[in-house]
Design a protein around this motif. Sequence first.
Motif, PDB file in Angstrom:
ATOM      1  N   ALA A   1       1.059 -13.994   6.663  1.00  0.00           N
ATOM      2  CA  ALA A   1       1.522 -14.488   7.960  1.00  0.00           C
ATOM      3  C   ALA A   1       2.988 -14.154   8.178  1.00  0.00           C
ATOM      4  O   ALA A   1       3.393 -13.743   9.270  1.00  0.00           O
ATOM      5  N   VAL A   2       3.803 -14.332   7.136  1.00  0.00           N
ATOM      6  CA  VAL A   2       5.216 -13.965   7.244  1.00  0.00           C
ATOM      7  C   VAL A   2       5.349 -12.460   7.456  1.00  0.00           C
ATOM      8  O   VAL A   2       6.113 -11.995   8.312  1.00  0.00           O
ATOM      9  N   MET A   3       4.611 -11.693   6.675  1.00  0.00           N
ATOM     10  CA  MET A   3       4.682 -10.238   6.774  1.00  0.00           C
ATOM     11  C   MET A   3       4.349  -9.767   8.187  1.00  0.00           C
ATOM     12  O   MET A   3       5.018  -8.881   8.736  1.00  0.00           O
ATOM     13  N   GLU A   4       3.322 -10.359   8.774  1.00  0.00           N
ATOM     14  CA  GLU A   4       2.938  -9.984  10.139  1.00  0.00           C
ATOM     15  C   GLU A   4       4.089 -10.220  11.108  1.00  0.00           C
ATOM     16  O   GLU A   4       4.403  -9.373  11.952  1.00  0.00           O
ATOM     17  N   GLY A   5       4.734 -11.371  10.973  1.00  0.00           N
ATOM     18  CA  GLY A   5       5.837 -11.695  11.864  1.00  0.00           C
ATOM     19  C   GLY A   5       7.016 -10.767  11.678  1.00  0.00           C
ATOM     20  O   GLY A   5       7.606 -10.276  12.654  1.00  0.00           O
TER      21      GLY A   5
ATOM     22  N   LYS B   1      15.944   4.196   3.159  1.00  0.00           N
ATOM     23  CA  LYS B   1      16.094   5.650   3.276  1.00  0.00           C
ATOM     24  C   LYS B   1      14.743   6.353   3.394  1.00  0.00           C
ATOM     25  O   LYS B   1      14.687   7.586   3.472  1.00  0.00           O
ATOM     26  N   GLY B   2      13.662   5.561   3.376  1.00  0.00           N
ATOM     27  CA  GLY B   2      12.334   6.154   3.531  1.00  0.00           C
ATOM     28  C   GLY B   2      11.801   6.835   2.290  1.00  0.00           C
ATOM     29  O   GLY B   2      10.908   7.690   2.382  1.00  0.00           O
ATOM     30  N   GLU B   3      12.319   6.465   1.118  1.00  0.00           N
ATOM     31  CA  GLU B   3      11.866   7.126  -0.103  1.00  0.00           C
ATOM     32  C   GLU B   3      10.393   6.881  -0.392  1.00  0.00           C
ATOM     33  O   GLU B   3       9.759   7.672  -1.097  1.00  0.00           O
ATOM     34  N   GLN B   4       9.841   5.789   0.168  1.00  0.00           N
ATOM     35  CA  GLN B   4       8.416   5.512  -0.034  1.00  0.00           C
ATOM     36  C   GLN B   4       7.536   6.572   0.631  1.00  0.00           C
ATOM     37  O   GLN B   4       6.364   6.728   0.290  1.00  0.00           O
ATOM     38  N   SER B   5       8.110   7.302   1.582  1.00  0.00           N
ATOM     39  CA  SER B   5       7.358   8.347   2.281  1.00  0.00           C
ATOM     40  C   SER B   5       7.667   9.737   1.749  1.00  0.00           C
ATOM     41  O   SER B   5       7.166  10.729   2.284  1.00  0.00           O
ATOM     42  N   SER B   6       8.484   9.813   0.703  1.00  0.00           N
ATOM     43  CA  SER B   6       8.823  11.113   0.130  1.00  0.00           C
ATOM     44  C   SER B   6       7.611  11.727  -0.558  1.00  0.00           C
ATOM     45  O   SER B   6       6.679  11.025  -0.967  1.00  0.00           O
ATOM     46  N   GLU B   7       7.630  13.017  -0.681  1.00  0.00           N
ATOM     47  CA  GLU B   7       6.521  13.705  -1.341  1.00  0.00           C
ATOM     48  C   GLU B   7       6.372  13.236  -2.783  1.00  0.00           C
ATOM     49  O   GLU B   7       5.245  13.055  -3.272  1.00  0.00           O
ATOM     50  N   ALA B   8       7.496  12.988  -3.451  1.00  0.00           N
ATOM     51  CA  ALA B   8       7.458  12.563  -4.854  1.00  0.00           C
ATOM     52  C   ALA B   8       6.786  11.210  -5.000  1.00  0.00           C
ATOM     53  O   ALA B   8       5.941  11.021  -5.888  1.00  0.00           O
ATOM     54  N   TYR B   9       7.136  10.263  -4.117  1.00  0.00           N
ATOM     55  CA  TYR B   9       6.534   8.935  -4.261  1.00  0.00           C
ATOM     56  C   TYR B   9       5.095   8.905  -3.754  1.00  0.00           C
ATOM     57  O   TYR B   9       4.245   8.204  -4.321  1.00  0.00           O
ATOM     58  N   ARG B  10       4.797   9.676  -2.738  1.00  0.00           N
ATOM     59  CA  ARG B  10       3.420   9.709  -2.237  1.00  0.00           C
ATOM     60  C   ARG B  10       2.470  10.287  -3.281  1.00  0.00           C
ATOM     61  O   ARG B  10       1.277   9.984  -3.271  1.00  0.00           O
ATOM     62  N   ALA B  11       3.002  11.091  -4.196  1.00  0.00           N
ATOM     63  CA  ALA B  11       2.167  11.598  -5.289  1.00  0.00           C
ATOM     64  C   ALA B  11       1.811  10.477  -6.255  1.00  0.00           C
ATOM     65  O   ALA B  11       0.791  10.532  -6.946  1.00  0.00           O
ATOM     66  N   ILE B  12       2.641   9.430  -6.283  1.00  0.00           N
ATOM     67  CA  ILE B  12       2.388   8.270  -7.136  1.00  0.00           C
ATOM     68  C   ILE B  12       1.526   7.249  -6.406  1.00  0.00           C
ATOM     69  O   ILE B  12       0.562   6.711  -6.955  1.00  0.00           O
ATOM     70  N   ASN B  13       1.887   6.976  -5.157  1.00  0.00           N
ATOM     71  CA  ASN B  13       1.150   6.008  -4.347  1.00  0.00           C
ATOM     72  C   ASN B  13       0.996   6.561  -2.935  1.00  0.00           C
ATOM     73  O   ASN B  13       1.915   6.455  -2.116  1.00  0.00           O
ATOM     74  N   PRO B  14      -0.157   7.158  -2.624  1.00  0.00           N
ATOM     75  CA  PRO B  14      -0.376   7.761  -1.297  1.00  0.00           C
ATOM     76  C   PRO B  14      -0.271   6.761  -0.150  1.00  0.00           C
ATOM     77  O   PRO B  14      -0.060   7.165   0.997  1.00  0.00           O
ATOM     78  N   ARG B  15      -0.393   5.468  -0.462  1.00  0.00           N
ATOM     79  CA  ARG B  15      -0.312   4.465   0.599  1.00  0.00           C
ATOM     80  C   ARG B  15       1.138   4.142   0.972  1.00  0.00           C
ATOM     81  O   ARG B  15       1.399   3.361   1.875  1.00  0.00           O
ATOM     82  N   ARG B  16       2.091   4.724   0.229  1.00  0.00           N
ATOM     83  CA  ARG B  16       3.520   4.596   0.556  1.00  0.00           C
ATOM     84  C   ARG B  16       3.990   3.143   0.491  1.00  0.00           C
ATOM     85  O   ARG B  16       4.799   2.694   1.307  1.00  0.00           O
TER      86      ARG B  16
ATOM     87  N   PRO C   1       9.647  -8.324  -0.997  1.00  0.00           N
ATOM     88  CA  PRO C   1       9.023  -9.556  -1.495  1.00  0.00           C
ATOM     89  C   PRO C   1       7.832  -9.281  -2.411  1.00  0.00           C
ATOM     90  O   PRO C   1       7.632  -9.995  -3.392  1.00  0.00           O
ATOM     91  N   ASN C   2       7.042  -8.260  -2.094  1.00  0.00           N
ATOM     92  CA  ASN C   2       5.918  -7.931  -2.966  1.00  0.00           C
ATOM     93  C   ASN C   2       6.396  -7.481  -4.341  1.00  0.00           C
ATOM     94  O   ASN C   2       5.819  -7.837  -5.369  1.00  0.00           O
ATOM     95  N   SER C   3       7.462  -6.691  -4.368  1.00  0.00           N
ATOM     96  CA  SER C   3       8.028  -6.270  -5.643  1.00  0.00           C
ATOM     97  C   SER C   3       8.541  -7.483  -6.423  1.00  0.00           C
ATOM     98  O   SER C   3       8.397  -7.557  -7.648  1.00  0.00           O
TER      99      SER C   3
ATOM    100  N   ILE D   1       2.326  -2.190  10.395  1.00  0.00           N
ATOM    101  CA  ILE D   1       1.438  -2.479   9.269  1.00  0.00           C
ATOM    102  C   ILE D   1       1.781  -1.510   8.154  1.00  0.00           C
ATOM    103  O   ILE D   1       1.821  -0.289   8.359  1.00  0.00           O
ATOM    104  N   ALA D   2       2.044  -2.049   6.965  1.00  0.00           N
ATOM    105  CA  ALA D   2       2.381  -1.186   5.832  1.00  0.00           C
ATOM    106  C   ALA D   2       1.171  -0.359   5.429  1.00  0.00           C
ATOM    107  O   ALA D   2       0.026  -0.798   5.547  1.00  0.00           O
TER     108      ALA D   2
END
Length: 214
Positions: free
Chosen positions: A112-116, A40-55, A15-17, A129-130
């Motif tokens: 509020a939706v995200m929390e739920g 697939k967890g690509e947000q936690s990959s080393e390549a993406y964490r180099a772009i955005n450490p917050r994943r 939704p944020n995207s 929590i993201a």
Amino acid sequence: MTPDTLTLYHSPASPNSRRVRILLAEKGLKVPLVAVDLGKGEQSSEAYRAINPRRMVPTLVLEDGTAIGEVPAIMRYLDEAFPEKLLLGATPKDKGLIAMWERRAELEGFAAVMEGVRNRIAALKGRAIAGPHDYEQIPALVERSALRVKNFFADLNERLAQVPFVAGERYSAADITALVTVDFAKALELSVSADHAALKRWYEIVSSRPSAAA
């Protein structure tokens, strides 16, 4: 600088995207997209964490390699870098009002939706929590989140009984966040009730815009 020199890392189901993609569509900007597979967890990959450490997605990467995360920050950059159609306001008054209403939509509705959702879905166990840190789910928060969303719908209906769009007379970034919130709430099996006539009228208008399909 042109839009094709930017890169937006996003997830089609995020939704944020979607908030950023709608803004891009409204402004008529064609920015190259790179999909990040959250399943697939690509947000936690080393390549993406180099772009955005917050994943987290989305992330906008500029021509010089600068990475901008957080939806309001990305929206602000795009609106100021490409001012042909402003969605965050042209005057100090408009900018202030749009920022206020967009913030309310984000805090009182979207969050509020995200929390739920994050405390409900089994696939997000341990990721309530993201961000860069892991947190366990608290199932009891789901019921409270549903109440918060219902109150947001009621408050937004009252607002839209007075004005055609969330921040006033014109479509803006505040409408984008509110629209995505209403659609996102379906994940909690919540929808706009029939007695929220003003909210339903607004939703039909904004969801029929071509950008809503972005």
